[in-house]
Motif scaffolding. Structure first.
Motif, PDB file in Angstrom:
ATOM      1  N   PHE A 184     -26.312  14.218 -45.850  1.00  0.00           N
ATOM      2  CA  PHE A 184     -26.763  14.952 -47.032  1.00  0.00           C
ATOM      3  C   PHE A 184     -25.756  14.805 -48.170  1.00  0.00           C
TER       4      PHE A 184
ATOM      5  N   TRP B  75     -35.682  20.437 -53.326  1.00  0.00           N
ATOM      6  CA  TRP B  75     -35.304  20.006 -51.964  1.00  0.00           C
ATOM      7  C   TRP B  75     -36.528  19.810 -51.080  1.00  0.00           C
TER       8      TRP B  75
ATOM      9  N   GLU C 206     -35.861  17.695 -47.666  1.00  0.00           N
ATOM     10  CA  GLU C 206     -34.648  18.215 -47.040  1.00  0.00           C
ATOM     11  C   GLU C 206     -34.821  19.614 -46.473  1.00  0.00           C
TER      12      GLU C 206
END
Length: 320
Positions: A13, A66, A71
């Motif tokens: 990440f 996100w 994610e």
């Protein structure tokens, strides 16, 4: 879980997003992970906003970012079912308390205001600060994109907040979402417009707002090679004054007649030249101006000589 427990963020990440994602969005992601790793999978937008000193709308924007990146899984389905982009017809109004809270609790926004004052060469008024906030909250442009937009507008002599807001809406409509796409947008925009200006015989000048409106519309309706061809035709006729209305008439007639490729445009011109006796009869000149309903109004001139001289001038302009 103990209060001093650590929050773990994967290296994948960090490597993928630390250099590109908006810093405020990264903070929201990390804070959310902290709650999740404490066992709080139901943490609300309000709790995240309070923990980070942000508004709930900022937190919502970050979570949607996100989710679109894949994610986070919470709310991902709901976000993907919603429209990917929704811009209300008018910016919302903000209270003085809301703006003050955001200034006091968001260092990045304070930095943006300082940059804006530097670019614009003055202290910002309350309505101007509110407009800048709306570009982030309403249009959902990251703060770094807004700073690039400010620099771009001001460096081109446009310091009106109304003008800056108009450009921001255009960027949001065009899908500008990060610094990389903002810089690419500026590059493409400047390159195409400058080529059109040179083709019109007015290279070396920065286009004004009305000229940009013309060129934006042409670019949405025709490929660049057709636009350049039409502008070169215009430059042969309009040697003084404003060439944009004349070129716009050419493009309007092309659209009306279904001419949508450069080849069709050239064939139409050849056909017209044959009908007027320009082709294969170079020794004869038109005796009087004849108006035909075609691509554009014709005038009496030595076509071959005029074209040769004007193309030489265009070539010199493009080489400067």
């Amino acid at each position: 879980m103990a209060e001093n427990a650590k929050t773990y963020i994967s290296n994948d990440f960090l490597n993928k997003y630390m250099a590109t994602a908006p810093s405020a969005y990264i903070l929201v992601y990390i804070c959310r992970q902290m709650f999740i790793q404490k066992g709080r999978t139901d943490v609300s937008d309000a709790e995240l906003a309070k923990s980070l000193g942000m508004t709930e709308s900022d937190v919502k924007n970050a979570l949607e970012y996100w989710a679109e990146k894949g994610e986070i899984s919470v709310r991902t389905k709901a976000v993907k079912q919603a429209p990917s982009k929704y811009i209300p017809s008018a910016a919302p109004s903000y209270s003085q308390e809301e703006i003050s809270y955001y200034i006091n609790h968001n260092e990045d926004f304070r930095s943006l205001l300082k940059s804006a004052e530097s670019y614009m060469g003055k202290l910002l008024s309350v309505p101007e600060i509110s407009t800048l906030y709306s570009l982030h909250d309403w249009l959902r442009l990251p703060l770094e994109v807004i700073e690039i937009l400010l620099a771009y507008c001001c460096e081109n002599g446009h310091r009106s907040m109304r003008y800056i807001e108009t450009v921001a809406i255009s960027w949001a409509d065009d899908g500008v979402t990060d610094a990389a796409s903002a810089l690419e947008h500026i590059k493409d925009y400047s390159s195409v417009y400058m080529r059109i200006m040179r083709a019109l015989g007015i290279g070396g000048k920065s286009p004004v707002a009305k000229q940009k409106e013309y060129m934006k519309r042409w670019s949405e309706e025709f490929p660049l090679d057709m636009i350049l061809y039409g502008c070169e035709k215009t430059a042969l006729v309009v040697t003084n004054g404003n060439p944009f209305p004349y070129a716009d008439k050419i493009f309007s007639n092309w659209k009306k007649d279904g001419i949508d490729t450069l080849e069709k445009a050239k064939k139409a011109d050849e056909k017209f030249a044959e009908s007027r006796g320009f082709k294969n009869r170079p020794e004869q000149k038109p005796q009087k101006a004849v108006k035909e309903k075609f691509n554009y109004e014709q005038r009496s001139w030595d076509f071959d000589e005029l074209e040769r001289l004007k193309r030489a001038e265009l070539k010199r302009n493009m080489e400067e």
